[in-house]
Each structure stands twice: as structure tokens, then as C-alpha cells.
Design a protein around this motif. Structure first.
Motif, PDB file in Angstrom:
ATOM      1  N   UNK A 182      44.492  42.664  43.362  1.00  0.00           N
ATOM      2  CA  UNK A 182      43.821  41.811  43.894  1.00  0.00           C
ATOM      3  C   UNK A 182      42.697  41.421  42.345  1.00  0.00           C
ATOM      4  N   UNK A 183      43.213  42.605  41.149  1.00  0.00           N
ATOM      5  CA  UNK A 183      41.032  42.206  40.751  1.00  0.00           C
ATOM      6  C   UNK A 183      42.472  41.259  38.969  1.00  0.00           C
ATOM      7  N   UNK A 184      43.062  41.326  38.971  1.00  0.00           N
ATOM      8  CA  UNK A 184      44.113  41.627  37.931  1.00  0.00           C
ATOM      9  C   UNK A 184      43.672  39.533  37.377  1.00  0.00           C
ATOM     10  N   UNK A 185      43.397  38.505  37.425  1.00  0.00           N
ATOM     11  CA  UNK A 185      43.165  37.329  37.382  1.00  0.00           C
ATOM     12  C   UNK A 185      41.788  37.216  37.386  1.00  0.00           C
ATOM     13  N   UNK A 186      41.038  37.516  37.603  1.00  0.00           N
ATOM     14  CA  UNK A 186      39.403  37.656  37.831  1.00  0.00           C
ATOM     15  C   UNK A 186      39.154  38.558  36.804  1.00  0.00           C
ATOM     16  N   UNK A 187      40.101  40.001  36.186  1.00  0.00           N
ATOM     17  CA  UNK A 187      39.300  40.197  34.998  1.00  0.00           C
ATOM     18  C   UNK A 187      40.309  39.912  33.745  1.00  0.00           C
ATOM     19  N   UNK A 188      41.331  39.066  33.573  1.00  0.00           N
ATOM     20  CA  UNK A 188      41.917  39.070  32.475  1.00  0.00           C
ATOM     21  C   UNK A 188      40.584  37.723  31.752  1.00  0.00           C
ATOM     22  N   UNK A 189      39.835  37.280  32.747  1.00  0.00           N
ATOM     23  CA  UNK A 189      39.878  35.730  32.653  1.00  0.00           C
ATOM     24  C   UNK A 189      38.635  36.347  30.928  1.00  0.00           C
ATOM     25  N   UNK A 190      37.650  37.405  31.412  1.00  0.00           N
ATOM     26  CA  UNK A 190      36.698  37.835  30.211  1.00  0.00           C
ATOM     27  C   UNK A 190      37.075  38.349  29.505  1.00  0.00           C
ATOM     28  N   UNK A 191      38.774  38.316  29.139  1.00  0.00           N
ATOM     29  CA  UNK A 191      39.392  38.777  27.327  1.00  0.00           C
ATOM     30  C   UNK A 191      39.598  37.983  27.405  1.00  0.00           C
ATOM     31  N   UNK A 192      40.057  36.510  27.964  1.00  0.00           N
ATOM     32  CA  UNK A 192      40.762  35.137  27.395  1.00  0.00           C
ATOM     33  C   UNK A 192      38.791  34.891  26.892  1.00  0.00           C
ATOM     34  N   UNK A 193      38.201  34.830  27.570  1.00  0.00           N
ATOM     35  CA  UNK A 193      36.805  34.246  27.146  1.00  0.00           C
ATOM     36  C   UNK A 193      36.074  34.346  25.086  1.00  0.00           C
ATOM     37  N   UNK A 204      39.256  51.637  45.286  1.00  0.00           N
ATOM     38  CA  UNK A 204      38.888  50.053  45.407  1.00  0.00           C
ATOM     39  C   UNK A 204      39.731  49.484  45.222  1.00  0.00           C
ATOM     40  N   UNK A 205      40.824  50.115  43.806  1.00  0.00           N
ATOM     41  CA  UNK A 205      41.314  48.922  42.884  1.00  0.00           C
ATOM     42  C   UNK A 205      41.674  48.047  43.574  1.00  0.00           C
ATOM     43  N   UNK A 206      42.035  47.463  44.814  1.00  0.00           N
ATOM     44  CA  UNK A 206      42.359  46.586  45.194  1.00  0.00           C
ATOM     45  C   UNK A 206      41.056  45.618  45.929  1.00  0.00           C
ATOM     46  N   UNK A 207      40.024  45.819  46.019  1.00  0.00           N
ATOM     47  CA  UNK A 207      38.991  45.247  46.912  1.00  0.00           C
ATOM     48  C   UNK A 207      37.358  45.224  45.616  1.00  0.00           C
ATOM     49  N   UNK A 208      37.053  43.939  45.213  1.00  0.00           N
ATOM     50  CA  UNK A 208      36.358  43.406  44.673  1.00  0.00           C
ATOM     51  C   UNK A 208      35.366  42.431  45.288  1.00  0.00           C
TER      52      UNK A 208
END
Length: 153
Positions: A75-86, A148-152
């Protein structure tokens, strides 16, 4: 840590990861995760080379040797990886703050500082990640994160 990164960088585009080894990071060791940037199918992936005790508590296991996308909740993977890509694309540090709420409505604030490093060239080859967790009320931030790992929010 950001000030140290800036000092190590100096006039270079990126600081060399070896330069950090001369500094005592013991007081932040539990909050650190060290990642190697590995290119797979033309995309950066992030191999966990070291994780401090806070990461172990948060994930309930040692994730050393795994890729970051393998340990992040879907649930948070794509959003979380954006910062690393940036960080890789722009070759600059990034700071994020994300509130995470578990099923009981308890919230923990997950702050992450990502610092890019190099070894051999102009590209980002390593990332140092420092996390800080703040739980509301007197709850353990690690318990709230696990639940809460699945809810942001």
C-alpha cells in the motif's frame, strides 16, 4: 547528518561514501539504513546493505540483503520509492514525513532523510537513510508502524 553530508560533498557533485567512514555515527546507528543502488532493467533498485535496530523493530526481521521494494508494504511501496528515485535522479538529499495510522486510529509520524553518495562517478551508487518515528500519545511507534503498514493517512 545533512550538515555532515554537505561538508563531505564540498565542491563535488556528490560525496564519496568512503568519507563517511571516518565519522562516528554511533549515536544515529539505530536509525540508519544503508542502501546500494543497483540497476535492474534500466531502473534503480535499492539493496539493503545495513539496517539499524529501529528498522529491525519496524519490520520484525533483518532485511539485509533484500531489495527495499521487497520489504515495503504494497500500500505504501510506490509512494515510498518515489523519494528514493528522486534522490537518484536529482542527486540531492530528500526529506519526507508521512503519518501512518493503524486500524485502531493510532498515528505514528515516519520521517525519513535520504542522502545520496557515490563511489566511482557522478551517479548515485549508495543512499544513507535515517528515520525518526514519533507516536502520538504514549504508544510505541514500532507497534503502531507494524499494525499500520498498510494505511497511510
Amino acid at each position: 547528518m545533512l550538515k555532515l553530508w554537505e561538508r563531505l560533498k564540498g565542491a563535488a557533485e556528490l560525496p564519496d561514501v568512503a568519507a563517511v567512514q571516518g565519522y562516528d555515527l554511533e549515536r544515529v546507528r539505530d536509525k540508519l539504513m544503508l542502501l546500494d543502488v543497483v540497476w535492474r532493467d534500466g531502473e534503480p533498485s535499492y539493496l539493503i546493505r545495513f539496517q539499524g535496530a529501529d528498522f529491525s523493530k519496524m519490520h520484525n526481521r533483518d532485511c539485509t540483503g533484500l531489495f527495499l521494494d521487497e520489504v515495503m508494504a504494497p500500500a505504501v511501496r510506490e509512494r515510498g520509492l518515489k523519494a528514493y528515485r528522486m534522490v537518484v535522479d536529482r542527486r540531492i538529499p530528500a526529506f519526507t514525513s508521512t503519518p501512518v495510522r493503524n486500524s485502531d486510529g493510532e498515528t505514528v509520524h515516519y520521517e525519513r532523510l535520504l542522502l545520496p553518495f557515490t563511489t566511482t562517478g557522478p551517479g548515485v551508487e549508495h543512499i544513507q537513510c535515517a528515520i525518526t518515528l514519533f507516536a502520538e500519545e504514549n504508544h510505541s511507534p514500532f507497534d503502531v508502524m507494524r499494525e499500520g503498514r498498510s494505511r497511510v493517512t
